[in-house]
Scaffold this motif. Structure first.
Motif, PDB file in Angstrom:
ATOM      1  N   ARG A  50     -22.108  -7.340   5.852  1.00  0.00           N
ATOM      2  CA  ARG A  50     -21.696  -8.738   5.934  1.00  0.00           C
ATOM      3  C   ARG A  50     -21.043  -9.087   4.607  1.00  0.00           C
ATOM      4  N   TYR A  51     -19.726  -9.273   4.631  1.00  0.00           N
ATOM      5  CA  TYR A  51     -18.969  -9.300   3.378  1.00  0.00           C
ATOM      6  C   TYR A  51     -18.573 -10.701   2.926  1.00  0.00           C
ATOM      7  N   GLY A  52     -18.786 -11.723   3.720  1.00  0.00           N
ATOM      8  CA  GLY A  52     -18.627 -13.101   3.257  1.00  0.00           C
ATOM      9  C   GLY A  52     -17.224 -13.504   2.858  1.00  0.00           C
ATOM     10  N   LEU A  53     -16.211 -12.992   3.564  1.00  0.00           N
ATOM     11  CA  LEU A  53     -14.821 -13.342   3.303  1.00  0.00           C
ATOM     12  C   LEU A  53     -14.128 -13.699   4.607  1.00  0.00           C
ATOM     13  N   THR A  54     -13.092 -14.513   4.533  1.00  0.00           N
ATOM     14  CA  THR A  54     -12.222 -14.680   5.690  1.00  0.00           C
ATOM     15  C   THR A  54     -11.327 -13.450   5.798  1.00  0.00           C
ATOM     16  N   ILE A  55     -10.614 -13.330   6.902  1.00  0.00           N
ATOM     17  CA  ILE A  55      -9.747 -12.166   7.083  1.00  0.00           C
ATOM     18  C   ILE A  55      -8.622 -12.166   6.045  1.00  0.00           C
ATOM     19  N   GLY A  56      -8.132 -13.358   5.680  1.00  0.00           N
ATOM     20  CA  GLY A  56      -7.099 -13.446   4.650  1.00  0.00           C
ATOM     21  C   GLY A  56      -7.624 -13.089   3.275  1.00  0.00           C
ATOM     22  N   GLU A  57      -8.845 -13.529   2.973  1.00  0.00           N
ATOM     23  CA  GLU A  57      -9.458 -13.161   1.695  1.00  0.00           C
ATOM     24  C   GLU A  57      -9.727 -11.663   1.649  1.00  0.00           C
ATOM     25  N   ALA A  58     -10.106 -11.078   2.787  1.00  0.00           N
ATOM     26  CA  ALA A  58     -10.327  -9.635   2.837  1.00  0.00           C
ATOM     27  C   ALA A  58      -9.026  -8.880   2.538  1.00  0.00           C
ATOM     28  N   ALA A  59      -7.916  -9.378   3.056  1.00  0.00           N
ATOM     29  CA  ALA A  59      -6.623  -8.743   2.759  1.00  0.00           C
ATOM     30  C   ALA A  59      -6.344  -8.777   1.258  1.00  0.00           C
ATOM     31  N   ARG A  60      -6.639  -9.908   0.623  1.00  0.00           N
ATOM     32  CA  ARG A  60      -6.444 -10.035  -0.829  1.00  0.00           C
ATOM     33  C   ARG A  60      -7.347  -9.054  -1.582  1.00  0.00           C
ATOM     34  N   LEU A  61      -8.589  -8.897  -1.105  1.00  0.00           N
ATOM     35  CA  LEU A  61      -9.520  -7.953  -1.717  1.00  0.00           C
ATOM     36  C   LEU A  61      -9.021  -6.521  -1.554  1.00  0.00           C
ATOM     37  N   PHE A  62      -8.579  -6.163  -0.357  1.00  0.00           N
ATOM     38  CA  PHE A  62      -8.087  -4.805  -0.130  1.00  0.00           C
ATOM     39  C   PHE A  62      -6.933  -4.493  -1.078  1.00  0.00           C
ATOM     40  N   GLN A  63      -6.076  -5.471  -1.287  1.00  0.00           N
ATOM     41  CA  GLN A  63      -4.942  -5.269  -2.186  1.00  0.00           C
ATOM     42  C   GLN A  63      -5.405  -5.158  -3.637  1.00  0.00           C
ATOM     43  N   GLY A  64      -6.326  -6.024  -4.037  1.00  0.00           N
ATOM     44  CA  GLY A  64      -6.730  -6.072  -5.439  1.00  0.00           C
ATOM     45  C   GLY A  64      -7.699  -4.990  -5.862  1.00  0.00           C
ATOM     46  N   GLU A  65      -8.544  -4.515  -4.929  1.00  0.00           N
ATOM     47  CA  GLU A  65      -9.602  -3.573  -5.299  1.00  0.00           C
ATOM     48  C   GLU A  65      -9.362  -2.152  -4.807  1.00  0.00           C
ATOM     49  N   TYR A  66      -8.645  -1.992  -3.702  1.00  0.00           N
ATOM     50  CA  TYR A  66      -8.577  -0.678  -3.059  1.00  0.00           C
ATOM     51  C   TYR A  66      -7.149  -0.148  -2.934  1.00  0.00           C
ATOM     52  N   GLY A  67      -6.235  -0.735  -3.682  1.00  0.00           N
ATOM     53  CA  GLY A  67      -4.887  -0.200  -3.753  1.00  0.00           C
ATOM     54  C   GLY A  67      -4.077  -0.299  -2.484  1.00  0.00           C
ATOM     55  N   VAL A  68      -4.406  -1.250  -1.625  1.00  0.00           N
ATOM     56  CA  VAL A  68      -3.638  -1.452  -0.394  1.00  0.00           C
ATOM     57  C   VAL A  68      -2.465  -2.368  -0.748  1.00  0.00           C
ATOM     58  N   ASP A  69      -1.420  -1.773  -1.254  1.00  0.00           N
ATOM     59  CA  ASP A  69      -0.345  -2.550  -1.873  1.00  0.00           C
ATOM     60  C   ASP A  69       0.743  -2.894  -0.870  1.00  0.00           C
ATOM     61  N   CYS A  70       1.120  -4.175  -0.847  1.00  0.00           N
ATOM     62  CA  CYS A  70       2.233  -4.627  -0.009  1.00  0.00           C
ATOM     63  C   CYS A  70       2.640  -6.015  -0.493  1.00  0.00           C
ATOM     64  N   ASN A  71       3.749  -6.494   0.038  1.00  0.00           N
ATOM     65  CA  ASN A  71       4.204  -7.852  -0.242  1.00  0.00           C
ATOM     66  C   ASN A  71       3.417  -8.791   0.674  1.00  0.00           C
ATOM     67  N   LEU A  72       2.256  -9.251   0.188  1.00  0.00           N
ATOM     68  CA  LEU A  72       1.283  -9.968   1.006  1.00  0.00           C
ATOM     69  C   LEU A  72       1.379 -11.473   0.817  1.00  0.00           C
ATOM     70  N   THR A  73       1.352 -12.204   1.942  1.00  0.00           N
ATOM     71  CA  THR A  73       1.226 -13.660   1.943  1.00  0.00           C
ATOM     72  C   THR A  73       0.093 -14.041   2.885  1.00  0.00           C
ATOM     73  N   VAL A  74      -0.836 -14.853   2.428  1.00  0.00           N
ATOM     74  CA  VAL A  74      -1.894 -15.389   3.292  1.00  0.00           C
ATOM     75  C   VAL A  74      -1.605 -16.866   3.532  1.00  0.00           C
ATOM     76  N   ILE A  75      -1.494 -17.243   4.801  1.00  0.00           N
ATOM     77  CA  ILE A  75      -1.338 -18.656   5.163  1.00  0.00           C
ATOM     78  C   ILE A  75      -2.741 -19.236   5.302  1.00  0.00           C
ATOM     79  N   PRO A  76      -3.173 -20.055   4.342  1.00  0.00           N
ATOM     80  CA  PRO A  76      -4.571 -20.492   4.322  1.00  0.00           C
ATOM     81  C   PRO A  76      -4.890 -21.530   5.393  1.00  0.00           C
ATOM     82  N   MET A  77      -6.154 -21.640   5.691  1.00  0.00           N
ATOM     83  CA  MET A  77      -6.634 -22.700   6.580  1.00  0.00           C
ATOM     84  C   MET A  77      -6.697 -24.021   5.821  1.00  0.00           C
ATOM     85  N   GLU A  78      -6.899 -25.067   6.574  1.00  0.00           N
ATOM     86  CA  GLU A  78      -7.178 -26.380   6.002  1.00  0.00           C
ATOM     87  C   GLU A  78      -8.520 -26.845   6.534  1.00  0.00           C
TER      88      GLU A  78
END
Length: 381
Positions: free
Chosen positions: A167-195
């Motif tokens: 249980r990782y306590g992130l939204t799917i968009g936050e998980a994408a940011r984590l994958f990019q920042g911690e595990y080298g999943v590099d791409c031109n990433l944009t997350v459209i946040p919720m309100e």
């Protein structure tokens, strides 16, 4: 009322306008009026291709069933399947795209394959120079609690591609940011946040309709207990597939319901009670056979610890079942047994006398470390 990423057109329209768009989605990709993201994007931008995760674009494929590429009957768009022989988009699949959009509701468990369809797609988009956009959605079990340990390198798989807790306590968009920042999943990433979403919020506090993310995830109650009982996919114990309460029911023909429920209630695990239950699965394990077991009734989801509960229940079932209990063999010589993939190592399988409290303490030390690490990828308070 929470607005999901797809509902915040003002944030994505300019990003996608004039570009050739591919969409990785499934039936959960809808707005609050249940209009699909496929229909929304097809109306607003140049949507040229669809990508299918496990269970398919329309949710008509059972767990583990694989299909080849096909044409979507409703739209006539080509569908590239990412749950089959090819889990990573190929250069050919992406050749006629400028940007790939991801819009799928996750369930807050590392065992769900949608996370890794997203990760693999991010990798491919980075490799082939395509943009990647995530339409963010709520974590249905909230964004506060982190529970369960990491995955050892030789147990990484499509139900755990990166070393994150159950249980990782992130939204799917936050998980994408984590994958990019911690595990080298590099791409031109944009997350459209919720309100309007906040970390303590469960899905029933969002005002959004629940669309079950997969055929055996019918309700929020299922998602709440999933991290406790998905363990049993790696055993000969039914996790309730083939019943109206998948993952809430656990049992087998050789278990005594009253004895199991009594032993579990004596443990006084927080936020949960166990009811003796009998059920007959109509498909999956023990199809057509009467199973004795328990139903998990969560009495306080804010104190309920699903991973801890699952460990204690597994140990009790093993002791009561004796020689009738078994871990399932691996699907092939190249794959570890499912219990190893689910738990992150071979420890549980190879230690019949494992102590749930000791295992859980180790896992929680790792979960606490992850909880600190993930904060820099938060988009919400």
């Amino acid at each position: 009322m929470v607005k999901t990423g797809i509902e915040r057109k003002e944030l994505w329209i300019e990003k996608l306008k004039g570009k050739r768009v591919g969409l990785l989605t499934n039936p959960t990709g809808v707005d609050r009026n249940l209009v699909s993201s496929i229909e929304i994007l097809a109306k607003e931008v140049n949507l040229v291709k669809l990508f299918s995760p496990e269970h398919g674009i329309r949710g008509d494929i059972q767990a583990g069933e694989k299909v080849s590429d096909y044409t979507d009957e409703k739209t006539g768009l080509p569908v590239c399947t990412l749950y089959g022989a090819k889990k990573i988009p190929t250069e050919e699949m992406l050749a006629d795209l400028d940007v790939m959009v991801f819009d799928i509701q996750d369930v807050g468990s590392r065992l769900y394959t949608y996370l890794y369809s997203m990760s693999y797609s991010m990798q491919a988009c980075g490799k082939y120079g395509k943009e990647f956009v995530v339409m963010d959605r709520p974590n249905p079990v909230g964004g506060l609690l982190v529970e369960g340990g990491y995955i050892e390198p030789d147990c990484l798989s499509f139900v755990g591609l990166h070393p994150i807790p159950y249980r990782y306590g992130l939204t799917i968009g936050e998980a994408a940011r984590l994958f990019q920042g911690e595990y080298g999943v590099d791409c031109n990433l944009t997350v459209i946040p919720m309100e309007g979403w906040t970390r303590e919020m469960y899905y029933d506090g969002t005002g959004l309709p629940w669309v079950f993310p997969s055929p055996n995830m019918p309700t929020l109650d299922t998602a709440i207990v999933y991290n406790a009982t998905c363990l049993y996919e790696g055993t000969n114990i039914s996790e309730g597939r083939g019943t109206t309460k998948p993952f809430e029911l656990v049992g087998a023909p050789f278990l005594k319901a009253d004895k199991l429920a009594g032993a579990m209630n004596e443990k006084k695990l927080p936020g949960v009670l166990f009811r003796p239950a009998y059920f007959t699965p109509v498909f999956s394990k023990h199809e057509g056979k009467l199973c004795g077991g328990v139903q998990l009734h969560v009495t306080d989801r804010n104190t309920f610890l699903p991973v801890k509960t699952g460990l204690y229940l597994l140990k009790e079932i093993k002791e009561q079942a004796g020689d009738d209990f078994a871990y399932l063999p691996p699907l092939s010589e190249k794959i570890r047994p499912m219990i190893d993939l689910n738990t992150g190592s071979d420890y549980i399988r190879t230690h019949d006398d494992f102590d749930p409290e000791t295992v859980y303490a180790k896992w929680q030390a790792e979960a606490d470390e992850f909880a600190r690490k993930k904060q820099k990828y938060h988009l919400y308070q």
